[in-house]
Design an enzyme around this catalytic site. Structure first.
Site, PDB file in Angstrom:
ATOM      1  N   GLY A  50       0.766  -1.244   0.000  1.00  0.00           N
ATOM      2  CA  GLY A  50       0.000   0.000   0.000  1.00  0.00           C
ATOM      3  C   GLY A  50       0.801   1.301   0.000  1.00  0.00           C
ATOM      4  N   TRP A  52       2.290   2.968  -2.457  1.00  0.00           N
ATOM      5  CA  TRP A  52       1.909   3.890  -3.538  1.00  0.00           C
ATOM      6  C   TRP A  52       0.538   4.502  -3.252  1.00  0.00           C
ATOM      7  CZ3 TRP A  52       3.257   3.038  -9.362  1.00  0.00           C
ATOM      8  CH2 TRP A  52       4.640   2.904  -9.518  1.00  0.00           C
ATOM      9  N   ASP A  70      -5.375  -5.333  -5.743  1.00  0.00           N
ATOM     10  CA  ASP A  70      -4.345  -6.388  -5.706  1.00  0.00           C
ATOM     11  C   ASP A  70      -5.037  -7.723  -5.520  1.00  0.00           C
ATOM     12  OD1 ASP A  70      -1.002  -5.988  -5.038  1.00  0.00           O
ATOM     13  OD2 ASP A  70      -1.883  -8.002  -4.965  1.00  0.00           O
ATOM     14  N   ASP A  88      -7.810  -9.896  -8.994  1.00  0.00           N
ATOM     15  CA  ASP A  88      -6.734 -10.086  -9.967  1.00  0.00           C
ATOM     16  C   ASP A  88      -6.966  -9.102 -11.110  1.00  0.00           C
ATOM     17  OD1 ASP A  88      -5.206 -11.271 -12.199  1.00  0.00           O
ATOM     18  OD2 ASP A  88      -4.951 -12.957 -10.813  1.00  0.00           O
ATOM     19  N   ASP A 111       2.231  -0.923 -10.414  1.00  0.00           N
ATOM     20  CA  ASP A 111       3.522  -1.383  -9.877  1.00  0.00           C
ATOM     21  C   ASP A 111       3.479  -2.910  -9.759  1.00  0.00           C
ATOM     22  OD1 ASP A 111       6.099  -0.891  -8.882  1.00  0.00           O
ATOM     23  OD2 ASP A 111       5.431  -0.846  -6.798  1.00  0.00           O
ATOM     24  N   LYS A 151       5.290  -0.203 -14.205  1.00  0.00           N
ATOM     25  CA  LYS A 151       6.586  -0.867 -14.005  1.00  0.00           C
ATOM     26  C   LYS A 151       6.876  -1.846 -15.149  1.00  0.00           C
ATOM     27  CE  LYS A 151       7.319  -3.322 -10.079  1.00  0.00           C
ATOM     28  NZ  LYS A 151       8.261  -2.912  -9.030  1.00  0.00           N
TER      29      LYS A 151
HETATM   30  C1  LIG Z   1       6.044  -4.656  -5.941  1.00  0.00           C
HETATM   31  S1  LIG Z   1       4.505  -5.086  -5.251  1.00  0.00           S
HETATM   32  C2  LIG Z   1       3.670  -3.535  -5.251  1.00  0.00           C
HETATM   33  C3  LIG Z   1       4.102  -2.602  -4.158  1.00  0.00           C
HETATM   34  C4  LIG Z   1       3.165  -1.424  -3.991  1.00  0.00           C
HETATM   35  N1  LIG Z   1       3.212  -0.541  -5.144  1.00  0.00           N
HETATM   36  C5  LIG Z   1       3.455  -0.605  -2.777  1.00  0.00           C
HETATM   37  O1  LIG Z   1       3.781   0.574  -2.928  1.00  0.00           O
HETATM   38  O2  LIG Z   1       3.339  -1.104  -1.659  1.00  0.00           O
HETATM   39  C6  LIG Z   1       3.739  -5.903  -6.614  1.00  0.00           C
HETATM   40  C7  LIG Z   1       2.319  -6.357  -6.374  1.00  0.00           C
HETATM   41  O3  LIG Z   1       1.766  -6.787  -7.621  1.00  0.00           O
HETATM   42  C8  LIG Z   1       0.733  -7.704  -7.288  1.00  0.00           C
HETATM   43  N2  LIG Z   1       0.275  -8.469  -8.451  1.00  0.00           N
HETATM   44  C9  LIG Z   1       1.018  -9.280  -9.249  1.00  0.00           C
HETATM   45  N3  LIG Z   1       0.238  -9.861 -10.173  1.00  0.00           N
HETATM   46  C10 LIG Z   1      -1.029  -9.385  -9.984  1.00  0.00           C
HETATM   47  C11 LIG Z   1      -2.284  -9.623 -10.611  1.00  0.00           C
HETATM   48  N4  LIG Z   1      -2.387 -10.464 -11.652  1.00  0.00           N
HETATM   49  N5  LIG Z   1      -3.377  -8.972 -10.151  1.00  0.00           N
HETATM   50  C12 LIG Z   1      -3.292  -8.136  -9.083  1.00  0.00           C
HETATM   51  N6  LIG Z   1      -2.119  -7.882  -8.428  1.00  0.00           N
HETATM   52  C13 LIG Z   1      -1.012  -8.501  -8.867  1.00  0.00           C
HETATM   53  C14 LIG Z   1       1.383  -8.560  -6.224  1.00  0.00           C
HETATM   54  O4  LIG Z   1       0.394  -9.271  -5.487  1.00  0.00           O
HETATM   55  C15 LIG Z   1       2.166  -7.539  -5.411  1.00  0.00           C
HETATM   56  O5  LIG Z   1       1.444  -7.139  -4.284  1.00  0.00           O
END
Ligand SMILES: C[S@@+](CC[C@H](N)C(=O)[O-])C[C@H]1O[C@@H](n2cnc3c(N)ncnc32)[C@H](O)[C@@H]1O
Length: 198
Positions: A50, A52, A70, A88, A111, A151
């Site tokens: 969280g 961002w 997420d 998702d 991200d 990203k």
């Molecule tokens: C690097 S973390 C994000 C960090 C976040 N921006 C923060 O500031 O705390 C990447 C996130 O992408 C999510 N993610 C990956 N594939 C996903 C999908 N298909 N649908 C939803 N979320 C996804 C992961 O669950 C993970 O929580």
């Protein structure tokens, strides 16, 4: 996420009450490109834990809204302008759900990243799939003139993805924040002003 305890940004985030060091990447993007305005509706894809969303919440102010999406659990925020949507991003119903409940949005952030397998080309491919989905959602959900931040990982699909972004947005920039670990292959693309959709 895996934090190194002596990491400068990790400690800074902890001190400031941010949920992740990733907050500083978005703050650097904002400082350089001025993507936020008060009262915006922001979609934050891959929002857990969280960091961002917290930055976006403060930038858009109490009359703005942040939709934190997420597939992983996100613990409730104290900020009242953040709504958590536990889905998702490939969920077929997601874009209609957003449009019907919140209308078109001003800024889409992604991200999202996969769990890193260590197989570089596989991780790059999975990342590009996530970025392509974010770009699709931006074309459907952003208002004309809206902005996109996503990203990416360096690799052979990067050029193709930047070309696609260029087709949809008036301009774009690639940016590696200082707070992004040097050894990380990540880089961010910022698309400015979504062109009119056909
Ligand atoms: C690097 S973390 C994000 C960090 C976040 N921006 C923060 O500031 O705390 C990447 C996130 O992408 C999510 N993610 C990956 N594939 C996903 C999908 N298909 N649908 C939803 N979320 C996804 C992961 O669950 C993970 O929580």
């Amino acid at each position: 996420m895996n934090f190194v305890s002596d990491d400068y940004y990790y400690l800074k985030a902890k001190h400031k009450g941010y949920r992740s060091r990733a907050s500083y990447k978005l703050l650097e993007i904002e400082q350089k490109f001025k993507i936020f305005q008060k009262n915006q509706i922001v979609l934050d894809l891959g929002a857990s834990p969280g960091g961002w969303s917290q930055v976006a919440s403060s930038e858009v102010g109490k009359n703005g809204k942040v939709l934190a999406i997420d597939k992983a659990y996100i613990s409730p925020f104290k900020e009242e302008n953040i709504e958590i949507i536990n889905r998702d991003i490939f969920d077929e119903e997601l874009k209609n759900f957003i449009e019907e409940n919140y209308g078109k949005i001003d800024l889409l952030l992604s991200d999202c990243s996969p769990n890193i397998s260590g197989d570089y080309s596989r991780d790059h491919f999975t990342q590009i799939n996530l970025a392509n989905r974010a770009l699709d959602l931006s074309q459907f959900l952003l208002k004309e003139g809206g902005c996109f931040v996503c990203k990416l990982f360096h690799g052979k699909e990067l050029q193709h993805f930047t070309n696609k972004t260029k087709e949809s947005f008036e301009t774009f920039k690639l940016f590696k924040p200082k707070s992004s670990r040097k050894k990380s292959a990540e880089i961010y693309i910022i698309g400015f002003k979504l062109k009119k959709q056909n």
